[in-house]
Design a protein around this motif. Structure first.
Motif, short mmCIF file in Angstrom:
data_model
loop_
_atom_site.label_atom_id
_atom_site.label_comp_id
_atom_site.label_asym_id
_atom_site.label_seq_id
_atom_site.Cartn_x
_atom_site.Cartn_y
_atom_site.Cartn_z
N LEU A 71 22.26 39.88 10.62
CA LEU A 71 23.51 39.99 10.45
C LEU A 71 23.61 41.08 9.48
O LEU A 71 24.75 41.93 9.78
CB LEU A 71 23.95 38.63 9.47
CG LEU A 71 24.04 37.45 10.14
CD1 LEU A 71 24.14 36.41 9.23
CD2 LEU A 71 25.24 37.47 11.26
N SER A 72 22.60 41.54 8.65
CA SER A 72 22.71 42.73 7.89
C SER A 72 22.81 44.00 8.81
O SER A 72 23.54 44.81 8.65
CB SER A 72 21.39 42.94 7.03
OG SER A 72 21.30 43.92 6.31
N MET A 73 21.93 43.90 9.85
CA MET A 73 21.89 44.90 10.99
C MET A 73 23.37 44.85 11.64
O MET A 73 24.13 46.15 11.81
CB MET A 73 20.58 44.73 11.95
CG MET A 73 20.87 45.70 13.17
SD MET A 73 19.45 44.95 14.51
CE MET A 73 18.02 45.49 13.63
N MET A 74 23.90 43.72 11.90
CA MET A 74 25.15 43.88 12.40
C MET A 74 26.24 44.32 11.75
O MET A 74 27.11 44.89 12.50
CB MET A 74 25.53 42.35 13.17
CG MET A 74 26.75 42.25 14.07
SD MET A 74 27.40 40.44 13.87
CE MET A 74 28.88 40.68 12.94
N LEU A 75 26.09 44.19 10.54
CA LEU A 75 27.24 44.64 9.69
C LEU A 75 27.39 46.17 9.51
O LEU A 75 28.27 46.77 9.09
CB LEU A 75 26.76 44.13 8.36
CG LEU A 75 27.51 42.68 8.22
CD1 LEU A 75 26.90 42.17 6.62
CD2 LEU A 75 28.57 42.08 8.46
N ASN A 76 26.09 46.96 10.11
CA ASN A 76 26.32 48.44 10.25
C ASN A 76 26.95 48.95 11.34
O ASN A 76 26.97 50.15 11.91
CB ASN A 76 24.94 48.98 10.14
CG ASN A 76 24.40 48.76 8.59
OD1 ASN A 76 24.99 49.46 7.76
ND2 ASN A 76 23.39 47.91 8.42
N ALA A 77 27.37 48.03 12.22
CA ALA A 77 27.90 48.37 13.74
C ALA A 77 29.38 48.42 13.80
O ALA A 77 29.92 47.84 12.79
CB ALA A 77 27.31 47.26 14.66
N ASP A 78 29.83 48.99 14.76
CA ASP A 78 31.45 49.13 15.04
C ASP A 78 31.62 48.37 16.19
O ASP A 78 32.79 47.87 16.07
CB ASP A 78 31.85 50.54 15.57
CG ASP A 78 31.15 51.68 14.52
OD1 ASP A 78 31.45 51.46 13.20
OD2 ASP A 78 30.50 52.83 15.10
N VAL A 79 30.79 47.97 16.89
CA VAL A 79 31.10 46.99 18.49
C VAL A 79 29.98 46.03 18.45
O VAL A 79 28.95 46.40 18.45
CB VAL A 79 31.33 48.00 19.47
CG1 VAL A 79 31.46 47.04 20.89
CG2 VAL A 79 32.19 48.95 19.36
N LEU A 80 30.45 44.75 18.69
CA LEU A 80 29.44 43.61 18.93
C LEU A 80 29.47 43.57 20.57
O LEU A 80 30.62 43.39 21.14
CB LEU A 80 30.14 42.23 18.36
CG LEU A 80 28.91 40.93 18.67
CD1 LEU A 80 27.69 41.32 17.73
CD2 LEU A 80 29.67 39.77 18.24
N TYR A 81 28.27 43.66 21.23
CA TYR A 81 28.07 43.79 22.62
C TYR A 81 27.32 42.34 22.67
O TYR A 81 26.21 42.07 22.35
CB TYR A 81 27.34 44.67 23.22
CG TYR A 81 27.15 44.84 24.70
CD1 TYR A 81 28.17 45.20 25.58
CD2 TYR A 81 26.12 44.29 25.25
CE1 TYR A 81 28.09 45.22 26.66
CE2 TYR A 81 25.75 44.19 26.81
CZ TYR A 81 26.82 44.72 27.18
OH TYR A 81 26.82 44.69 28.86
N VAL A 82 27.85 41.24 23.65
CA VAL A 82 27.49 39.95 23.73
C VAL A 82 27.14 39.88 25.42
O VAL A 82 27.82 40.03 26.24
CB VAL A 82 28.51 38.82 23.45
CG1 VAL A 82 27.98 37.41 23.56
CG2 VAL A 82 29.07 39.45 21.93
N PHE A 83 25.65 39.49 25.33
CA PHE A 83 25.29 39.05 26.92
C PHE A 83 24.81 37.75 27.02
O PHE A 83 24.33 37.15 25.87
CB PHE A 83 24.43 40.18 27.47
CG PHE A 83 22.93 39.92 26.81
CD1 PHE A 83 22.06 39.27 27.36
CD2 PHE A 83 22.73 40.48 25.32
CE1 PHE A 83 20.57 39.18 26.85
CE2 PHE A 83 21.36 40.32 25.00
CZ PHE A 83 20.43 39.73 25.69
N GLY A 84 24.64 37.15 28.17
CA GLY A 84 23.76 35.93 28.34
C GLY A 84 24.60 34.77 28.01
O GLY A 84 25.80 34.68 27.64
#
Length: 115
Positions: A71-84
């Motif tokens: 979650l900490s890593m995700m908070l540094n992103a601009d876009v969430l890419y979801v697969f599976g």
């Protein structure tokens, strides 16, 4: 070569890869790494891969420890890419919830998009 869905993602944006891990062989690391490599091959330099957390820290910590790091890593992103198949993934469910509350764009590998 494997292709990721880059529609709606700018090359300047930071992408966080979200997908199921728990209960899958080797925590599904190969699938995460394949997508990271595909993004990089397509010219995306800023790709955050949560599978790297366990690769760098080992597998011996509690689930919650990895989830906090992810979650900490995700908070540094601009876009969430979801697969599976994410229907039974508690982690992906939480990532989707947080992304939606932050109004972070969500790009689904199958073609869906939420802004």
């Amino acid at each position: 070569m494997f292709k990721v869905n880059t529609k709606h993602i700018l090359k300047t944006q930071t992408i966080y890869i979200s997908g199921p891990m728990t209960g899958l062989p080797d925590y599904n690391r190969a699938a995460f790494n394949l997508r990271e490599e595909a993004f990089r091959a397509a010219g995306y330099d800023n790709v955050l891969n949560p599978a790297k957390i366990s690769e760098q820290n080992g597998d011996g910590r509690p689930y919650e420890w990895y989830l906090k790091k992810a979650l900490s890593m995700m908070l540094n992103a601009d876009v969430l890419y979801v697969f599976g198949d994410v229907t039974t993934s508690r982690g992906v469910d939480l990532e989707l919830y947080v992304a939606s509350r932050l109004r972070m764009p969500i790009v689904f590998e199958g073609g869906g998009y939420v802004r």
